[in-house]
Design an enzyme around this catalytic site. Structure first.
Site, PDB file in Angstrom:
ATOM      1  N   GLN A  53      -6.331  -3.312  -3.712  1.00 58.29           N
ATOM      2  CA  GLN A  53      -7.668  -4.262  -3.430  1.00 58.29           C
ATOM      3  C   GLN A  53      -8.140  -3.988  -4.757  1.00 58.29           C
ATOM      4  O   GLN A  53      -7.848  -3.252  -5.835  1.00 58.29           O
ATOM      5  CB  GLN A  53      -8.593  -3.002  -2.352  1.00 58.29           C
ATOM      6  CG  GLN A  53      -8.476  -3.000  -1.378  1.00 58.29           C
ATOM      7  CD  GLN A  53      -9.124  -2.126  -0.642  1.00 58.29           C
ATOM      8  OE1 GLN A  53      -9.130  -1.308  -0.248  1.00 58.29           O
ATOM      9  NE2 GLN A  53      -9.883  -2.966  -0.032  1.00 58.29           N
ATOM     10  N   HIS A  54      -9.487  -4.621  -5.118  1.00 58.67           N
ATOM     11  CA  HIS A  54     -10.735  -4.881  -6.112  1.00 58.67           C
ATOM     12  C   HIS A  54      -9.717  -5.403  -7.646  1.00 58.67           C
ATOM     13  O   HIS A  54     -10.712  -6.011  -7.988  1.00 58.67           O
ATOM     14  CB  HIS A  54     -10.571  -3.382  -6.616  1.00 58.67           C
ATOM     15  CG  HIS A  54     -11.144  -2.700  -5.327  1.00 58.67           C
ATOM     16  ND1 HIS A  54     -11.897  -2.898  -4.388  1.00 58.67           N
ATOM     17  CD2 HIS A  54     -11.309  -1.267  -4.716  1.00 58.67           C
ATOM     18  CE1 HIS A  54     -12.631  -1.865  -3.387  1.00 58.67           C
ATOM     19  NE2 HIS A  54     -11.603  -1.539  -3.302  1.00 58.67           N
ATOM     20  N   ASP A 106      -4.798  -3.698   0.812  1.00 57.97           N
ATOM     21  CA  ASP A 106      -3.122  -2.585   1.534  1.00 57.97           C
ATOM     22  C   ASP A 106      -4.564  -1.414   2.602  1.00 57.97           C
ATOM     23  O   ASP A 106      -3.464  -1.424   3.114  1.00 57.97           O
ATOM     24  CB  ASP A 106      -2.600  -1.512   0.006  1.00 57.97           C
ATOM     25  CG  ASP A 106      -3.608  -1.312  -0.850  1.00 57.97           C
ATOM     26  OD1 ASP A 106      -4.824  -1.155  -0.428  1.00 57.97           O
ATOM     27  OD2 ASP A 106      -2.944  -0.249  -1.403  1.00 57.97           O
TER      28      ASP A 106
HETATM   29  O1  LIG Z   1      -8.939   0.736  -3.682  1.00 52.09           O
HETATM   30  C1  LIG Z   1      -8.744   1.040  -2.651  1.00 52.09           C
HETATM   31  C2  LIG Z   1      -9.835   0.846  -1.312  1.00 52.09           C
HETATM   32  O2  LIG Z   1     -11.044   0.731  -1.300  1.00 52.09           O
HETATM   33  C3  LIG Z   1      -7.592   1.520  -3.010  1.00 52.09           C
HETATM   34  O3  LIG Z   1      -6.622   1.671  -2.393  1.00 52.09           O
HETATM   35  C4  LIG Z   1      -6.482   0.875  -3.382  1.00 52.09           C
HETATM   36  O4  LIG Z   1      -6.263  -0.461  -2.465  1.00 52.09           O
HETATM   37  C5  LIG Z   1      -5.285   0.949  -3.876  1.00 52.09           C
HETATM   38  O5  LIG Z   1      -4.247   1.584  -3.572  1.00 52.09           O
HETATM   39  P1  LIG Z   1      -3.090   2.824  -2.911  1.00 52.09           P
HETATM   40  O6  LIG Z   1      -2.509   1.002  -4.472  1.00 52.09           O
HETATM   41  O7  LIG Z   1      -3.543   3.370  -3.176  1.00 52.09           O
HETATM   42  O8  LIG Z   1      -1.965   2.083  -1.964  1.00 52.09           O
END
Ligand SMILES: O=C(CO)[C@@H](O)[C@H](O)COP(=O)(O)O
Ligand SMILES: Nc1ncnc2c1ncn2[C@@H]1O[C@H](COP(=O)(O)OP(=O)(O)O)[C@@H](O)[C@H]1O
Length: 496
Positions: A99-100, A252
């Protein structure tokens, strides 16, 4: 879930996949483009059997920022999808991603610069300014979230402040999964789940007042599709044939919730995910609007909500501390009074972007194994203490006898499992299915073929089944030691 490979010759002699009864299997591809790697699964849309898997690593910059090249994500997607061995047999596809992240594209659709990722804390001053200027109440009401450095709005504000020439060259702004979906389809789309991590999405559309404040033209943003929509058709040219329907995809965490078959109609089922990030969340009917900033008020990818708390330091940080101690990651030792705050990347929950790792309470009898256990405890503490707030923010109540679902790469680790049971005092279920993000994306793709909702597909696949681990007595003394250390170290961690 069956993991047996069913690949065999089909009737016209081409490599294909057939079910045990001889009928042709409908294959869908689910992709998880996460921080460290891309994982792709080729899945039987009817049974959920994983027929092929592929993986390709990513590079993340070190130093003060965390950046990755979107072009590398695309190449990793192509390699991972090809490695499933079944791309040419796929009938639908969907992409979920971290995300983000802020992806900026020029007029030709090429990245203006590397993407700044969810765990890049350089945008912390911009997040703080936006909260001070607009107020936590407005943020909670509009975005459902009081933003930290993770949110895309803060990242765009950082880019404008530090690299105005890059911002000026930007003709399109995308999230990681938007970018990859657009590379597949040529269409500029996103979904409500991932869009809710930007800070500029509201249930009524983009927040134009905020976009004006941060100098971002809404025309640069993708169209937000409804759950279950088709984002477009594959253009071909890579491992996937042209003309396949592509689902909306999502962030994700939203994809993992789908992969577990969760939706807001069920009693809120808490999930703890142990990966590069640690996350704790539940699918709820109530929209979260936490003005304290601990709980992110995300939308899920179905039409409900996904209150979530996220830490920056989880499996990678604990593995790094094990390496510093010269220990295997399982070589923990119970006992001791040391506290480790493993905030190697700064931290988001609690919101201490400038923090660093801290060890407190060393004694002559402290062993390396005690310190490693303390690092696990320090990483799990913030997630488990946020669980109540996550459920409350979504209007759900907690039932401590309900098992926590434990997912992500760390869920396989015995030390992680034991730490979560010891610090939560709850039973823990570890789904046998791995790669729940990619499975959730595959369920979105399968839903395009079957007409079901994506969560119903995953429930039919029985993806959440797995061994149930009994609770252990909650170690309140360890939790209190960490809370107390956090409190007393506050000035130090904020001043860094
Ligand atoms: O920033 C967040 C949720 O807000 C994280 O959960 C990212 O989505 C990254 O995920 P992973 O790569 O650790 O699965
Ligand atoms: N058996 C294990 N025990 C503990 N941690 C593990 C184990 N297997 C993998 N991991 C950890 O899982 C992490 C990868 O998890 P994953 O959920 O795939 O992360 P992400 O999606 O953020 O890239 C790695 O950092 C690794 O340390």
């Amino acid at each position: 879930m069956a993991l047996n490979k069913l690949v065999c010759e089909d009737r016209d002699g081409k490599p294909g996949a057939q079910s045990a009864k001889g009928s042709t299997v409908r294959i869908v591809i689910g992709v998880d483009s996460s921080t460290q790697s891309t994982k792709a699964l080729a899945v039987d849309a009817d049974t959920g059997a994983v027929l092929g898997e592929g993986r390709a690593e990513h590079t993340v910059s070190t130093g003060p920022g965390r950046e990755s090249d979107p072009e590398q994500w695309w190449q990793a997607l192509e390699r991972a999808v090809a490695a499933t061995g079944l791309a040419d047999r796929a009938e639908a596809v969907s992409v979920a991603a971290q995300q983000h992240g802020l992806v900026t594209l020029d007029a030709a659709g090429r990245p203006v610069r590397p993407a700044t990722l969810w765990n890049d804390v350089r945008s912390a001053p911009q997040a703080a300014e936006l909260v001070a200027e607009l107020g936590a109440d407005r943020w909670a009401k509009q975005a459902g979230t009081v933003p930290t450095a993770a949110f895309t709005a803060a990242k765009w504000a950082w880019l404008r402040a530090t690299e105005p020439e890059s911002a000026a060259r930007t003709s399109a702004v995308r999230l990681p999964h938007d970018y990859l979906t657009e590379r597949l389809t040529g269409e500029a789309t996103t979904d409500r789940g991932d869009a809710s991590g930007t800070g500029w999405w509201t249930p009524d559309g983009y927040d134009t007042e905020l976009l004006d404040r941060i100098g971002l033209d809404a025309a640069l943003l993708p169209t937000v599709l409804s759950p279950g929509a088709v984002a477009g058709l594959t253009r071909g040219g890579g491992p996937l044939p042209a003309g396949l329907p592509v689902a909306t995809g999502t962030g994700d965490n939203m994809a993992a919730a789908i992969g577990l078959g969760l939706n807001a109609a069920d009693a809120a089922q808490p999930v703890l995910s142990l990966g590069t990030s640690g996350t704790v969340y539940a699918a709820t009917a109530g929209r979260p609007q936490d003005r304290t900033g601990t709980v992110c008020g995300f939308a899920d990818a179905l039409g409900g909500w996904l209150p979530l708390a996220c830490t920056l330091n989880c499996t990678l940080a604990v593995d790094r501390i094990a390496a510093l101690l010269g220990l295997d990651r399982e070589a923990v030792e119970a006992g001791g009074s040391a506290v480790v705050l493993p905030y190697l990347d700064g931290e988001r929950t609690p919101d201490l972007p400038g923090a660093s790792g801290l060890i407190h309470g060393l004694r002559h009898d402290t062993t390396p194994g005690h310190l490693l256990q303390a690092a696990y405890d320090g990483a799990a503490h913030a997630l488990l203490t946020a669980l109540d707030e996550v459920l409350r923010a979504g209007g759900a109540s907690d039932d401590a006898s309900q098992p926590l679902l434990l997912i992500g790469g760390g869920a396989r680790g015995r030390a992680w499992q034991r730490t979560v049971r010891r610090l939560s005092g709850r039973p823990v279920r570890v789904p046998a299915a791995q790669e729940l993000v990619a499975l959730g994306a595959a369920a979105q793709a399968a839903a395009l073929l079957t007409g079901e909702s994506a969560d119903a597909v995953a429930r039919r696949w029985r993806t959440a089944d797995g061994p149930l681990l009994d609770p252990l007595p909650r170690d309140d003394a360890a939790l209190e030691r960490i809370t107390d250390t956090l409190h007393r170290a506050d000035a130090l961690q904020r001043s860094l």
